[in-house]
Design an enzyme around this catalytic site. Sequence first.
Site, PDB file in Angstrom:
ATOM      1  N   ARG A 158      85.515  52.018 -31.660  1.00 16.95           N
ATOM      2  CA  ARG A 158      85.846  50.541 -32.226  1.00 16.95           C
ATOM      3  C   ARG A 158      87.281  50.353 -31.998  1.00 16.95           C
ATOM      4  NH1 ARG A 158      81.365  48.744 -34.674  1.00 16.95           N
ATOM      5  NH2 ARG A 158      79.926  50.439 -35.472  1.00 16.95           N
ATOM      6  N   ASP A 186      70.657  46.939 -34.783  1.00 18.91           N
ATOM      7  CA  ASP A 186      70.293  45.864 -35.901  1.00 18.91           C
ATOM      8  C   ASP A 186      69.510  44.644 -35.340  1.00 18.91           C
ATOM      9  OD1 ASP A 186      71.301  47.211 -37.824  1.00 18.91           O
ATOM     10  OD2 ASP A 186      73.433  46.007 -37.840  1.00 18.91           O
ATOM     11  N   MET A 207      70.278  51.060 -41.693  1.00 18.41           N
ATOM     12  CA  MET A 207      71.285  50.230 -41.369  1.00 18.41           C
ATOM     13  C   MET A 207      70.629  48.780 -41.413  1.00 18.41           C
ATOM     14  SD  MET A 207      72.693  52.567 -38.345  1.00 18.41           S
ATOM     15  CE  MET A 207      74.478  51.522 -38.126  1.00 18.41           C
ATOM     16  N   THR A 261      81.720  44.415 -28.733  1.00 16.03           N
ATOM     17  CA  THR A 261      81.734  44.751 -27.198  1.00 16.03           C
ATOM     18  C   THR A 261      81.752  43.683 -26.093  1.00 16.03           C
ATOM     19  OG1 THR A 261      81.162  47.109 -27.895  1.00 16.03           O
ATOM     20  CG2 THR A 261      81.080  46.493 -25.384  1.00 16.03           C
ATOM     21  N   ASP A 298      77.932  42.855 -30.127  1.00 21.06           N
ATOM     22  CA  ASP A 298      78.623  41.429 -30.211  1.00 21.06           C
ATOM     23  C   ASP A 298      80.069  41.754 -30.049  1.00 21.06           C
ATOM     24  OD1 ASP A 298      78.851  42.505 -32.869  1.00 21.06           O
ATOM     25  OD2 ASP A 298      78.897  40.505 -33.707  1.00 21.06           O
ATOM     26  N   TYR A 305      73.256  57.228 -40.396  1.00 20.55           N
ATOM     27  CA  TYR A 305      73.666  57.367 -39.038  1.00 20.55           C
ATOM     28  C   TYR A 305      72.467  58.027 -38.340  1.00 20.55           C
ATOM     29  CZ  TYR A 305      78.219  55.646 -40.263  1.00 20.55           C
ATOM     30  OH  TYR A 305      79.279  54.832 -40.673  1.00 20.55           O
TER      31      TYR A 305
END
Length: 430
Positions: free
Chosen positions: A146, A202, A245, A174, A172, A357
Amino acid sequence: MLNKKDFDITSLGACTIPSPISDMTFVGENESVSYYNDPADITPFIRNNEPVPAFEKAGPRKMIYHNPAWCRAAILTAGGLCPGLNEVIKFLTISLTRDYGVNDILGIRYGYRGLNPASSLSPVRLTPDVVDDIHDKGGSILGSSRGSEDVPTLVDSLKQLGVNLLFCIGGDGTSRCAHEIALEVNKRNMPISVVAIPKTIDNDICFIDKTFGFSTAVRTAGEFVSGAHNEAQGAYNGLALIKVMGRDSGFIAAYTTLANPYINYCLIPEEPFSLDGRDGTKALLPNLVERMNKKHHAVIIVAEGAGQNLFASAERQKDASGNILHKDIGVLLKDEIKAHFKKQNIELNLKYFDLGYTIRSVRAEGEDAVFCAMLAQNAAHAAMAGKTDVMVGHWSGEFTHVPIALATRERKKVDLHTPLWNCVESLTCF
């Protein structure tokens, strides 16, 4: 109000090279997929003699822009892990090599960081032999990261590497960086196709009806939920609390509830709730006590971004990608529920499961793996045809080209006034 121009796709130039593909049905440049499905939405455009907003249809073109013999491709994965990353890498490599004869493919390590010379991360060579069995592994063989990088520096690296096909696999954040790269490339008049492949567990990217990894995540979560349900039933006043998540969108929680209808409470970011009902929203604790007195067991699934209104207002931190870091709703619920039942002098046997995760690092399965393969192939087709600043999407059963700026305009969320959420509410008791 959307119009046809919102869906316009950027091309590097005229396609003058015959495609080396000979055994596929080619897609014409004028073929499209309507954004609207309801005739009532389409009628006003027809009445006003305006073009109906529509996606450009994805697929192989009879004529292509890039000469395969002069192509060097680069593939990167960025953001969080997701089921299917290796499948996309594999099928991109295979499609470029076998369909188009592109034999020079670089894997960029650790996302955009791998394009920054300061990182000292050398690219890896990708061939059909190298990627032969990577679909058996979860995660990404290229690694991910990230954080923002200097876009002009990234474009300098692309120039030095001689890359003219760039594939960015991510969510989004990336995709926004891919858009910025495409703008910088255009400013420099460089013939580089920049293609984004949407990855978000998601399922929250707009103008795309589904993203890879989501259905695998729901299936994997379901396996854990089944065991959690058994734990709840196996104890007097047993409660299974499961966190999944879903930072801003509750699709995983909602779909997991429908796929596992013994879940009694589904808490998502889109629907506010409270512990005691003082603020006029639905009150969780009294409802849960009533459920326990009647049934003596319950299962709660909560998305990580749900219930943020329950935390005292404070400055929220952000991760390296600029996303707001939410407070831990799972731990808060665990502690508050335990304290409430103790205060009421009611026995409670609570088991807390943070799937977090766990469900994002498995390999894609079944239909999801097929979807990865087809997304990758359509991304290769788009790039070779000179499409750029484009995301490969899916809409109304067809693969599409979506302008990255349109796809990242906002996040897709669960609409509380649709059959999806109505069905969830019908199955749950809150």
